[in-house]
Design an enzyme around this catalytic site. Sequence first.
Site, PDB file in Angstrom:
ATOM      1  CE  LYS A 124      -6.574   1.333   3.490  1.00 39.02           C
ATOM      2  NZ  LYS A 124      -6.164  -0.575   3.066  1.00 39.02           N
ATOM      3  CG  HIS A 127       0.829  -2.297   8.791  1.00 43.16           C
ATOM      4  ND1 HIS A 127       1.050  -3.525   8.855  1.00 43.16           N
ATOM      5  CD2 HIS A 127      -0.227  -1.473   8.395  1.00 43.16           C
ATOM      6  CE1 HIS A 127       0.348  -3.567   8.238  1.00 43.16           C
ATOM      7  NE2 HIS A 127      -0.604  -2.548   7.576  1.00 43.16           N
ATOM      8  CG  HIS A 130       3.477  -1.795   4.482  1.00 45.98           C
ATOM      9  ND1 HIS A 130       2.342  -1.452   5.237  1.00 45.98           N
ATOM     10  CD2 HIS A 130       2.566  -2.570   3.304  1.00 45.98           C
ATOM     11  CE1 HIS A 130       1.493  -1.943   4.844  1.00 45.98           C
ATOM     12  NE2 HIS A 130       1.688  -2.231   2.866  1.00 45.98           N
TER      13      HIS A 130
HETATM   14  N1  ARG Z   1      -0.498  -2.593  -1.996  1.00 47.04           N
HETATM   15  C1  ARG Z   1      -0.871  -3.839  -1.790  1.00 47.04           C
HETATM   16  C2  ARG Z   1      -0.546  -4.481  -0.016  1.00 47.04           C
HETATM   17  O1  ARG Z   1      -0.632  -3.789   0.646  1.00 47.04           O
HETATM   18  C3  ARG Z   1       0.797  -4.191  -2.085  1.00 47.04           C
HETATM   19  C4  ARG Z   1       1.052  -4.674  -3.497  1.00 47.04           C
HETATM   20  C5  ARG Z   1       2.031  -5.515  -3.756  1.00 47.04           C
HETATM   21  N2  ARG Z   1       2.660  -5.803  -5.372  1.00 47.04           N
HETATM   22  C6  ARG Z   1       0.919  -5.792  -5.996  1.00 47.04           C
HETATM   23  N3  ARG Z   1       2.001  -5.495  -7.568  1.00 47.04           N
HETATM   24  N4  ARG Z   1       0.672  -6.052  -5.834  1.00 47.04           N
HETATM   25  O2  ARG Z   1      -1.289  -5.307   0.884  1.00 47.04           O
END
Ligand code: ARG
Length: 565
Positions: A124, A127, A130
């Site tokens: 993905k 963007h 992040h």
């Molecule tokens: N990949 C997830 C997102 O983009 C965030 C993960 C954050 N870390 C976790 N341990 N849940 O929404």
Amino acid sequence: MDYRKYIAHRLAAEGMTEEEVAEAIAVPPDPSLGDYALPCFKFSKVLRKSPVAVAETLKERFPADDVIEEVSAVNGYLNFKVNKRGLAAETLSRILREGEQYGGSDCGTGKTICIDYSSVNIAKPFHIGHLSTTVIGGALYRIFRFLGYHAVGINHLGDYGTQFGKLISAYRRWGDRELVEKGGIRALNELYVRFHREAEKDPALEDEARAYFKKIEEGDAECRSLFEWFKQLTLKEVSKIYDLLDIRFDSYAGESFYQDKMQPVIDELREKGLLVESRGAQVVDLEAYGMPPCIILKSDGSSLYATRDMAAAIYRKQTYDFDKCLYVVAYQQNLHFRQFFKVLELMGKEWAKDLVHVAYGMVSLEEGAMSTRKGNVVFLEDILEKSVKKAYEIIDMKNPSLSGKEEIAGKVGVGAVIFGALYNNKIKDIVFSYDKALNFDGETSVYVQYTCARASSVLSKANESGFCASSDFSELPPLCSQEFELVKSLAEFPDVVRSAAEKYEPSFVARYSVDVAQRFNKFYFDCKILQEEETRAFRLALTQATLTVLKNALGLLGIGVPEKM
Ligand code: ARG
């Protein structure tokens, strides 16, 4: 010298402990009143006197000395003026001695802090969503290390879920190896978007995707190798951005890493009687805590985001034995974190109290919101590129003959994006504007960088003329208010770093850097640094110290400082 402690130590008496006094001491908004002030109404009850009388009595108890040169009682406040030359001597010699280490400490020695940040999703786009987690997390990582902690940066990759089945399905149907290899995340994202478009017309695609995902989970060689390839492509691109932002990780253990670590968690939940069935799914009931149930297993037996996060927390505790584990994740996920923290607590993990959701607000561009499924997203890479380009244009206009403009524009443009995301209290939603972020006179990184370049230029001019900065501060000239205001703020840096860590708030460091830059500029314009012989060496030392502090501060945020601008 910790003035608060010093004053508190001298004032402490019955009814007012050293801690209470230190806690109550504030910095008056108007520096002409004093450098520190103790509001006495806090103690008027225990001492059974009016605040005005308390201030008067305390004043009698506190004759001036080498450290505090003046004490006054005004309207129930006890005001203190510190010995200016003493503070200047102490601060400057410390900055000179500690250099790049100034502001740090060893208060975290022996402690481990895990920081889960950036945590991008495979295939993905990286963007703007992040941006905050990446730069806030990166800054916290540096700040904690600066304080002596053992920091473990973890990129909890989003590399698990049916979307990878969808991607394989889309790739098999419409993909082309070379195009994907060349196009990277963009090409993968297009496939993903196309999948959703086509699946609206042909719902059978969804079943196909589920089947592919199952195959990945079961270790089917072909599906796994496609999945690994998508992952490599993503990480290759993302690491270019990490390099630009000066971001690093100690672990890339993402969601799929916990695939085989969830069963023990589920078993433990069952053993402890925490799992209940709800509409075919296995959940932990959290009604008593005012939350919807935390779903652990779906009706088809597949696991969830929360299940993987629980396995990850347990794994991190076992592996790193953290004192704290931070999750730098948008506030939209508040409930998720509250839920699984609670479930871990109910399981009897006493360390669940050490898990912290460091929530932050949304960053958006003027262009508006975006959705990965529809494909109208803004890539962070493009934002950085655009910012660097604009920075170049501005620099080129201001100073066409400057050498190394590209490199400088890189630091300025990237810095502006980082600073834009960091400058406000992290929970605030912000709208990023290139023009505001690149304003040389605003509360921006460019302003701070430009101030650094100004300081560097003064120092090199001095160097050419054979003027030296003083290194012995035993006999300083009397300080003017501009000098003293600057010294005072330089002296605060270690405290600022500590409270930024305590509150998980890198914005403290960002705001501080602007404050120091503003004070330096006032000093620069009002005091002639090189002209007067009696003050020159001291002023050069002050300039040098300012540069060191600003570099250290911006460095903690991941922002570089050009020599010239
Ligand atoms: N990949 C997830 C997102 O983009 C965030 C993960 C954050 N870390 C976790 N341990 N849940 O929404």
